[in-house]
Scaffold this active site. Structure first.
Site, mmCIF file in Angstrom:
data_model
loop_
_atom_site.group_PDB
_atom_site.id
_atom_site.type_symbol
_atom_site.label_atom_id
_atom_site.label_comp_id
_atom_site.label_asym_id
_atom_site.label_seq_id
_atom_site.Cartn_x
_atom_site.Cartn_y
_atom_site.Cartn_z
ATOM 1 N N HIS A 128 -100.152 13.482 88.894
ATOM 2 C CA HIS A 128 -100.460 14.553 87.933
ATOM 3 C C HIS A 128 -99.245 14.691 87.013
ATOM 4 O O HIS A 128 -98.110 14.478 87.454
ATOM 5 C CB HIS A 128 -100.601 15.920 88.590
ATOM 6 C CG HIS A 128 -101.625 16.079 89.674
ATOM 7 N ND1 HIS A 128 -101.418 15.707 90.977
ATOM 8 C CD2 HIS A 128 -102.864 16.640 89.651
ATOM 9 C CE1 HIS A 128 -102.471 16.016 91.706
ATOM 10 N NE2 HIS A 128 -103.378 16.582 90.931
ATOM 11 N N ASP A 169 -96.485 16.627 88.607
ATOM 12 C CA ASP A 169 -95.742 15.997 89.713
ATOM 13 C C ASP A 169 -94.468 15.335 89.219
ATOM 14 O O ASP A 169 -93.524 15.151 89.984
ATOM 15 C CB ASP A 169 -96.557 14.863 90.370
ATOM 16 C CG ASP A 169 -97.899 15.303 90.886
ATOM 17 O OD1 ASP A 169 -98.057 16.509 91.163
ATOM 18 O OD2 ASP A 169 -98.790 14.436 91.016
#
Ligand code: XLS
Ligand code: NI
Ligand code: NI
Length: 436
Positions: free
Chosen positions: A100, A103
């Site tokens: 993501h 992240d």
């Protein structure tokens, strides 16, 4: 390079008799099963979030893990995190990873700053990927952690959040495309509701449908060849998630005319939360023509939340890969370990050993599934069970022109008395055990 995994050698195949927890017993990447190698069948991916972002917190306690890149709130720490991540990918020899936006980069003070940081990290990844690092199975946007999404992402009552999401997904699709990603995933996150008392369900569904249509349009606009995948999940974080399960997602796609554009990423734990087995969800996706990819993990059968544990059941893995193979195998999809350690598993070696075990379970399952299909171990009995439908008279009942009253007249004239036949479930379960 980071020194986080410094003392850990690349994992190799040791064969079924090895007792080394850091060697594969079953996953032999180059071994052929039919016309593909195990690596080509399984297409393993490691996820960024559970391994390198999650700090070990649960509802009653905070961080248990002590990683040198925490709290990863500067670009410098984000790069340290990336160094460790790519070291782990190399040690495991996995061909893919997934992430993501949230992240991999600390959020900036503005949307533009967040995107700039994401692009900087993508450049950093691109260098590592070019040096033999893994490829990108899929990218995605985290539109659930920040409090701005607490009432939904594209389904938010506030149009500003909808617009914010458009900008976020566009940036993530651009980066996924640039890195050669093979899919783009949308998990519903906060797309659901807590109470109907404050929710306009019809409006929210329409917002979500419009948003997804625009995502598909944008994919074509930029020439992204990968698949757009929805990841169904029935509950958590919201009580009523709109993407409940595969069948629900299919109905949603049909309603917005997207069933040929969007497929599903099916996760074992989510299937269980929906009251299904993983293989049910996969068989449904295959039947509806929307099978895309899998998130491999296992769920606790008692807990009622998404425990994201590493898989440890060869029988469950065999049934899952049976459906994957019956669907023709992965095309753009793969096996993403959306799995995390237990919060007491503190060591760097725990991260590696967890994946080694998970990859071995998948390899065992794949091998069993492949053999069952080659031998028609299940398809044979299954075909026999439906053999009555091969007669001309039976087939005619399903053909165009057959009518309910016509069939009724025939049934009455023939004075039918159907004789029940054994379903043989235990015998079939024994066959599966034999292949494990
Ligand atoms: C959460 C989901 C999530 C998706 C990616 O339960 O599994 O991790 O895979 O957003
Ligand atoms: Ni997932
Ligand atoms: Ni999940």
């Amino acid at each position: 390079m980071s020194d986080y995994f410094a003392n850990i050698a690349p994992v190799t195949y040791g064969g079924p008799n090895t007792t080394d927890p850091m060697q594969f017993r079953h996953y032999n990447p180059a071994e052929k099963l039919g016309d593909k190698t195990m690596a080509e069948h399984l297409r393993f991916a490691v996820c960024y979030w559970h391994n390198f972002v999650w700090e070990g917190n649960d509802p009653f306690g905070g961080q248990t893990f002590d990683r040198p890149w925490f709290p990863a709130d500067t670009m410098d720490l984000a790069r340290q995190k990336a160094d460790a991540a790519f070291d782990m990918f190399r040690i495991l020899g996995v061909p893919y990873f997934c992430f993501h936006d949230h992240d991999v980069r600390p959020e900036g003070g503005t949307l533009a700053e967040s995107h700039k940081r994401l692009n900087e990290m993508a450049d950093y990844f691109a260098e590592k990927m070019a040096q033999g690092g893994p490829k990108l199975l899929w990218g995605t946007a985290n539109m659930f952690s920040n409090r701005r999404y607490m009432s939904g992402a594209s389904t938010n009552p506030d149009p500003d959040v909808f617009a914010y999401c458009a900008s976020t997904v566009k940036a993530c699709m651009d980066v996924t495309h640039r890195l050669g990603g093979e899919n783009y995933v949308l998990w519903g996150g906060r797309e659901g509701y807590e109470t109907l008392l404050n929710t306009n369900l019809e409006r929210e569904l329409n917002q979500m449908g419009r948003f997804l249509s625009m995502v598909v349009d944008y994919k074509h606009k930029i020439g992204f060849k990968g698949a757009i995948l929805i990841e169904p999940k029935p509950q958590e974080p919201t009580k009523h998630q709109y993407d409940f399960d595969v069948a629900t997602v299919y109905g949603f796609l049909k309603r917005f005319g997207l069933e040929h554009e969007v497929k599903v990423n099916v996760e074992q734990g989510h299937a269980i939360l929906a009251g299904h087995s993983f293989e049910h969800e996969l068989a449904m996706a295959r039947t509806l023509g929307i099978f895309g990819s899998i998130d491999m993990n296992r769920n606790d059968y008692q807990s009622g939340w998404d425990t994201d544990q590493f898989p440890n059941s060869p029988v469950e893995a065999a049934m899952a890969y049976y459906e994957v193979l019956m669907a023709g195998g992965f095309t753009t999809g793969g096996t993403n370990f959306d799995a995390k350690l237990r919060r007491q598993s503190l060591d760097a070696s725990d991260l590696i050993a967890a994946h080694v075990g998970g990859m071995d379970i998948c390899a065992r399952g794949l091998r069993a599934a492949h053999a069952m299909i080659a031998d028609e171990a299940l398809e044979g009995p299954r075909r026999a069970r439906y053999a009555g439908w091969e007669s001309e008279a039976a087939a005619a009942m399903l053909a165009e022109g057959a009518t309910l009253d016509g069939i009724a007249a025939q049934a009455e004239a023939a004075n039918l008395r159907p004789v029940p036949v054994s379903g043989q479930q235990e015998k079939l379960e024994n066959i599966v055990s034999r292949y494990i």
